[in-house]
Design a protein around this motif. Structure first.
Motif, PDB file in Angstrom:
ATOM      1  N   PRO A   8     -31.685  79.527 -64.619  1.00  0.00           N
ATOM      2  CA  PRO A   8     -32.924  79.185 -65.342  1.00  0.00           C
ATOM      3  C   PRO A   8     -33.559  80.385 -66.034  1.00  0.00           C
ATOM      4  O   PRO A   8     -34.183  80.241 -67.090  1.00  0.00           O
ATOM      5  CB  PRO A   8     -33.858  78.657 -64.254  1.00  0.00           C
ATOM      6  N   GLN A  56     -26.877  87.878 -59.870  1.00  0.00           N
ATOM      7  CA  GLN A  56     -26.942  86.892 -58.764  1.00  0.00           C
ATOM      8  C   GLN A  56     -26.105  85.654 -59.082  1.00  0.00           C
ATOM      9  O   GLN A  56     -25.427  85.132 -58.218  1.00  0.00           O
ATOM     10  CB  GLN A  56     -28.403  86.507 -58.486  1.00  0.00           C
ATOM     11  N   HIS A  57     -26.182  85.184 -60.316  1.00  0.00           N
ATOM     12  CA  HIS A  57     -25.295  84.085 -60.729  1.00  0.00           C
ATOM     13  C   HIS A  57     -24.169  84.679 -61.574  1.00  0.00           C
ATOM     14  O   HIS A  57     -24.414  85.437 -62.508  1.00  0.00           O
ATOM     15  CB  HIS A  57     -26.068  83.028 -61.514  1.00  0.00           C
ATOM     16  N   TYR A  58     -22.963  84.327 -61.235  1.00  0.00           N
ATOM     17  CA  TYR A  58     -21.796  84.946 -61.878  1.00  0.00           C
ATOM     18  C   TYR A  58     -20.715  83.916 -62.220  1.00  0.00           C
ATOM     19  O   TYR A  58     -19.848  84.168 -63.022  1.00  0.00           O
ATOM     20  CB  TYR A  58     -21.193  86.012 -60.937  1.00  0.00           C
ATOM     21  N   SER A  59     -20.769  82.707 -61.589  1.00  0.00           N
ATOM     22  CA  SER A  59     -19.733  81.695 -61.853  1.00  0.00           C
ATOM     23  C   SER A  59     -19.748  81.297 -63.325  1.00  0.00           C
ATOM     24  O   SER A  59     -20.805  81.330 -63.963  1.00  0.00           O
ATOM     25  CB  SER A  59     -19.982  80.427 -61.037  1.00  0.00           C
ATOM     26  N   LEU A  78     -22.404  78.779 -64.258  1.00  0.00           N
ATOM     27  CA  LEU A  78     -23.805  79.196 -64.168  1.00  0.00           C
ATOM     28  C   LEU A  78     -24.113  80.384 -65.070  1.00  0.00           C
ATOM     29  O   LEU A  78     -25.270  80.676 -65.332  1.00  0.00           O
ATOM     30  CB  LEU A  78     -24.159  79.598 -62.728  1.00  0.00           C
ATOM     31  N   SER A  85     -23.627  87.299 -54.457  1.00  0.00           N
ATOM     32  CA  SER A  85     -24.220  86.420 -53.438  1.00  0.00           C
ATOM     33  C   SER A  85     -24.469  87.179 -52.142  1.00  0.00           C
ATOM     34  O   SER A  85     -23.819  88.184 -51.858  1.00  0.00           O
ATOM     35  CB  SER A  85     -23.291  85.245 -53.157  1.00  0.00           C
ATOM     36  N   SER A  88     -37.208  83.494 -58.357  1.00  0.00           N
ATOM     37  CA  SER A  88     -35.962  83.765 -57.633  1.00  0.00           C
ATOM     38  C   SER A  88     -35.850  85.267 -57.351  1.00  0.00           C
ATOM     39  O   SER A  88     -36.672  86.064 -57.808  1.00  0.00           O
ATOM     40  CB  SER A  88     -34.762  83.237 -58.421  1.00  0.00           C
ATOM     41  N   ASN A  89     -34.835  85.650 -56.604  1.00  0.00           N
ATOM     42  CA  ASN A  89     -34.756  87.045 -56.148  1.00  0.00           C
ATOM     43  C   ASN A  89     -34.778  88.085 -57.280  1.00  0.00           C
ATOM     44  O   ASN A  89     -35.400  89.134 -57.126  1.00  0.00           O
ATOM     45  CB  ASN A  89     -33.538  87.218 -55.244  1.00  0.00           C
ATOM     46  N   GLU A  92     -38.527  81.306 -52.266  1.00  0.00           N
ATOM     47  CA  GLU A  92     -39.171  81.363 -53.587  1.00  0.00           C
ATOM     48  C   GLU A  92     -40.692  81.465 -53.465  1.00  0.00           C
ATOM     49  O   GLU A  92     -41.342  82.132 -54.259  1.00  0.00           O
ATOM     50  CB  GLU A  92     -38.813  80.133 -54.433  1.00  0.00           C
ATOM     51  N   HIS A 122     -29.734  71.913 -55.133  1.00  0.00           N
ATOM     52  CA  HIS A 122     -29.213  73.272 -54.999  1.00  0.00           C
ATOM     53  C   HIS A 122     -29.992  74.095 -53.990  1.00  0.00           C
ATOM     54  O   HIS A 122     -29.553  75.153 -53.563  1.00  0.00           O
ATOM     55  CB  HIS A 122     -29.267  73.995 -56.352  1.00  0.00           C
ATOM     56  N   LYS A 138     -31.750  75.989 -50.982  1.00  0.00           N
ATOM     57  CA  LYS A 138     -31.200  76.425 -49.687  1.00  0.00           C
ATOM     58  C   LYS A 138     -31.643  75.483 -48.569  1.00  0.00           C
ATOM     59  O   LYS A 138     -30.857  75.084 -47.725  1.00  0.00           O
ATOM     60  CB  LYS A 138     -31.672  77.854 -49.371  1.00  0.00           C
ATOM     61  N   TYR A 157     -28.094  73.893 -47.743  1.00  0.00           N
ATOM     62  CA  TYR A 157     -27.403  74.845 -46.872  1.00  0.00           C
ATOM     63  C   TYR A 157     -27.880  74.767 -45.420  1.00  0.00           C
ATOM     64  O   TYR A 157     -27.571  75.625 -44.619  1.00  0.00           O
ATOM     65  CB  TYR A 157     -27.566  76.272 -47.421  1.00  0.00           C
ATOM     66  N   HIS A 200     -23.621  71.993 -58.269  1.00  0.00           N
ATOM     67  CA  HIS A 200     -23.738  73.464 -58.281  1.00  0.00           C
ATOM     68  C   HIS A 200     -22.511  74.028 -57.546  1.00  0.00           C
ATOM     69  O   HIS A 200     -22.125  73.504 -56.501  1.00  0.00           O
ATOM     70  CB  HIS A 200     -25.034  73.804 -57.532  1.00  0.00           C
ATOM     71  N   PRO A 201     -21.889  75.102 -58.065  1.00  0.00           N
ATOM     72  CA  PRO A 201     -20.663  75.631 -57.422  1.00  0.00           C
ATOM     73  C   PRO A 201     -20.860  75.988 -55.940  1.00  0.00           C
ATOM     74  O   PRO A 201     -19.964  75.781 -55.122  1.00  0.00           O
ATOM     75  CB  PRO A 201     -20.321  76.873 -58.229  1.00  0.00           C
ATOM     76  N   GLY A 202     -22.048  76.485 -55.599  1.00  0.00           N
ATOM     77  CA  GLY A 202     -22.319  76.823 -54.195  1.00  0.00           C
ATOM     78  C   GLY A 202     -22.341  75.571 -53.324  1.00  0.00           C
ATOM     79  O   GLY A 202     -21.909  75.597 -52.164  1.00  0.00           O
TER      80      GLY A 202
HETATM   81  C1  UD1 Z   1     -31.168  80.628 -56.839  1.00  0.00           C
HETATM   82  C2  UD1 Z   1     -32.662  80.881 -56.638  1.00  0.00           C
HETATM   83  C3  UD1 Z   1     -33.436  79.598 -56.916  1.00  0.00           C
HETATM   84  C4  UD1 Z   1     -33.090  79.037 -58.292  1.00  0.00           C
HETATM   85  C5  UD1 Z   1     -31.593  78.860 -58.377  1.00  0.00           C
HETATM   86  C6  UD1 Z   1     -31.170  78.342 -59.725  1.00  0.00           C
HETATM   87  C7  UD1 Z   1     -33.267  82.575 -54.962  1.00  0.00           C
HETATM   88  C8  UD1 Z   1     -33.818  82.816 -53.609  1.00  0.00           C
HETATM   89  N1  UD1 Z   1     -32.988  81.302 -55.290  1.00  0.00           N
HETATM   90  O1  UD1 Z   1     -30.746  79.664 -55.896  1.00  0.00           O
HETATM   91  O2  UD1 Z   1     -34.830  79.874 -56.883  1.00  0.00           O
HETATM   92  O3  UD1 Z   1     -33.745  77.802 -58.471  1.00  0.00           O
HETATM   93  O4  UD1 Z   1     -30.965  80.126 -58.138  1.00  0.00           O
HETATM   94  O5  UD1 Z   1     -29.850  77.883 -59.692  1.00  0.00           O
HETATM   95  O6  UD1 Z   1     -33.091  83.518 -55.718  1.00  0.00           O
HETATM   96  N2  UD1 Z   1     -22.771  80.744 -55.899  1.00  0.00           N
HETATM   97  C9  UD1 Z   1     -21.697  80.482 -56.692  1.00  0.00           C
HETATM   98  N3  UD1 Z   1     -21.696  80.993 -57.968  1.00  0.00           N
HETATM   99  C10 UD1 Z   1     -22.721  81.726 -58.455  1.00  0.00           C
HETATM  100  C11 UD1 Z   1     -23.819  81.986 -57.635  1.00  0.00           C
HETATM  101  C12 UD1 Z   1     -23.840  81.479 -56.367  1.00  0.00           C
HETATM  102  O7  UD1 Z   1     -20.745  79.829 -56.296  1.00  0.00           O
HETATM  103  O8  UD1 Z   1     -22.670  82.126 -59.612  1.00  0.00           O
HETATM  104  C13 UD1 Z   1     -22.810  80.196 -54.538  1.00  0.00           C
HETATM  105  C14 UD1 Z   1     -22.711  81.225 -53.445  1.00  0.00           C
HETATM  106  O9  UD1 Z   1     -21.959  80.699 -52.405  1.00  0.00           O
HETATM  107  C15 UD1 Z   1     -24.160  81.397 -52.997  1.00  0.00           C
HETATM  108  C16 UD1 Z   1     -24.750  80.025 -53.250  1.00  0.00           C
HETATM  109  O10 UD1 Z   1     -24.056  79.522 -54.389  1.00  0.00           O
HETATM  110  O11 UD1 Z   1     -24.272  81.811 -51.668  1.00  0.00           O
HETATM  111  C17 UD1 Z   1     -26.229  80.066 -53.526  1.00  0.00           C
HETATM  112  O12 UD1 Z   1     -26.483  80.910 -54.638  1.00  0.00           O
HETATM  113  P1  UD1 Z   1     -27.838  81.791 -54.748  1.00  0.00           P
HETATM  114  O13 UD1 Z   1     -27.902  82.479 -56.040  1.00  0.00           O
HETATM  115  O14 UD1 Z   1     -27.995  82.626 -53.533  1.00  0.00           O
HETATM  116  O15 UD1 Z   1     -28.950  80.722 -54.681  1.00  0.00           O
HETATM  117  P2  UD1 Z   1     -29.202  79.450 -55.574  1.00  0.00           P
HETATM  118  O16 UD1 Z   1     -29.143  78.304 -54.666  1.00  0.00           O
HETATM  119  O17 UD1 Z   1     -28.366  79.410 -56.798  1.00  0.00           O
END
Ligand code: UD1
Length: 365
Positions: free
Chosen positions: A11, A37-40, A43, A64, A96-97, A129, A203, A205, A209, A234-236
């Protein structure tokens, strides 16, 4: 005048894309710092290509991990960048972080901190958040609120920075996408019939999760649905579904259509043509309202309470007792009365211009 914009999640990329253009237009030099933080592909790379956002000069490659890990590593890697770039201000977006990383970077290097989406509050401290929001707003010098409700939240906290209501960058992006999607996504209309599917996203946590909670949410798909549910995953969350051995089972569920995470314009198209949206995302709640669709929010507490007051959103607190009859409750909500739609609730689509001008004014002081 130079600004460092810190981003790292999907976002933030969407919002920074709009903002950087307005900053550059009025002569503010901008460098983007991407925390990684997002790399996939779904995303990150796809979105960067789709929006054509200016290139980030730095990628901190945080990846991550738990919140502490992401924040600690992010700040450690950001400090030398701030030293190198010597910006007049640091701009952070949302909760977000990466936004907290940017804010701590500004604090530690004594830079002006600008926070976009200030005053958003769920009053639920179990969510990382919410903690980030409170910290960032307490550190910010210049704050931009998306709505009056957010502004009022800040007044209660007596924050020290300068605050104004500018509207939401998501509304700017939505206005642009609205003109674009109908021409470019014709193929979607043969795939998804207007008003004949629900869009589902998850998505957070606290939902995806936490094993017991996740199971309760998945329980809703064992009910009989009146229309199919389209779920871009979402990939996670795919990893989580596989870990819990329910991915294959959900793929066979006749109510459900699991698809890979969508790009930005596809997502807007699917919201706009859906019957209703079921989500735990804050941004998608905003976009759903802008598209005049009802929104069911899978959260115990929400940020935009006003959307609930006017009947456009409803919260469903799924726990073991009430995870049943979800579809029935959805139907009642769908048919319920709502207050007239206010297209200006999140601004008039020019939030970025307003923000850029206010930043320039502040830096010139
Ligand atoms: C994060 C933000 C959230 C935001 C969301 C948007 C924090 C605390 N949370 O949550 O506020 O709404 O992004 O999407 O910063 N993963 C992948 N590919 C990626 C990134 C993550 O597969 O590119 C997987 C990993 O297993 C990771 C899990 O997704 O542990 C969660 O990703 P993370 O960035 O930690 O949190 P989001 O749920 O995406």
């Amino acid at each position: 005048m130079k600004a460092l914009v810190i981003i790292g999640t999907r976002p933030q990329i969407i919002k920074a894309n709009i903002l950087t253009k307005s900053l550059l237009d009025i002569g503010i030099e901008v460098e983007l710092v991407y925390t990684g933080q997002h790399y996939s592909k779904e995303l990150f790379t796809d979105l960067i290509e789709e929006l054509g956002i200016m290139e980030a000069k730095y990628n901190l490659q945080v990846g991550s991990g738990d919140n502490k890990y992401q924040i600690r590593l992010g700040v450690t890697r950001l400090l030398p960048v701030i030293k190198e770039e010597n910006p007049d201000c640091i701009i952070t977006i949302g909760d977000s972080n990466p936004a907290l990383v940017g804010s701590l970077g500004a604090l530690l290097t004594d830079r002006i901190l600008v926070h976009i989406e200030a005053g958003l509050r769920s009053n639920d401290l179990r969510e990382p958040e919410e903690i980030n929001r409170i910290y960032i707003d307490s550190l910010a010098d210049l704050m931009f609120c998306s709505t009056e409700e957010n502004y009022n939240n800040l007044s209660k906290e007596m924050s020290c920075g300068e605050v104004s209501i500018t509207g939401d960058l998501l509304c700017d992006a939505w206005c642009y996408s609205n003109k674009y999607i109908e021409n470019c996504l014709n193929q979607f209309s043969s795939q998804y019939a207007d008003n004949e599917y629900y869009l589902f996203t998850l998505h957070r946590k606290s939902n995806a999760y936490v094993k017991d909670r996740f199971k309760q949410v998945m329980q809703i798909f064992s009910e009989e649905w009146d229309f199919p549910v389209v779920w871009p995953v979402h990939p996670g969350v795919i990893l989580e579904l596989k870990k819990n051995n329910i991915f294959d089972c959900l793929c066979k569920n006749k109510n459900l259509l699991l698809i890979p995470a969508l790009n930005y314009f596809e997502c807007q198209w699917l919201i706009k043509h859906s019957r209703a949206v079921i989500t735990d995302s804050v941004g998608i709640q905003v976009e759903t309202y802008l598209s005049r669709k009802p929104c069911v929010v899978i959260r115990d507490k929400i940020e935009h309470n006003y959307l609930e007051d006017i009947g456009w959103s409803i919260r469903v607190n799924l726990n073991a007792v009430n995870s049943h009859n979800f579809v029935y409750r959805l139907k009642l909500f769908y048919e319920s009365e709502r207050k007239p739609h206010n297209p200006l609730l999140f601004g008039d689509g020019n939030a970025a211009v307003l923000m850029a001008n206010k930043i320039k004014e502040y830096l010139l002081k």
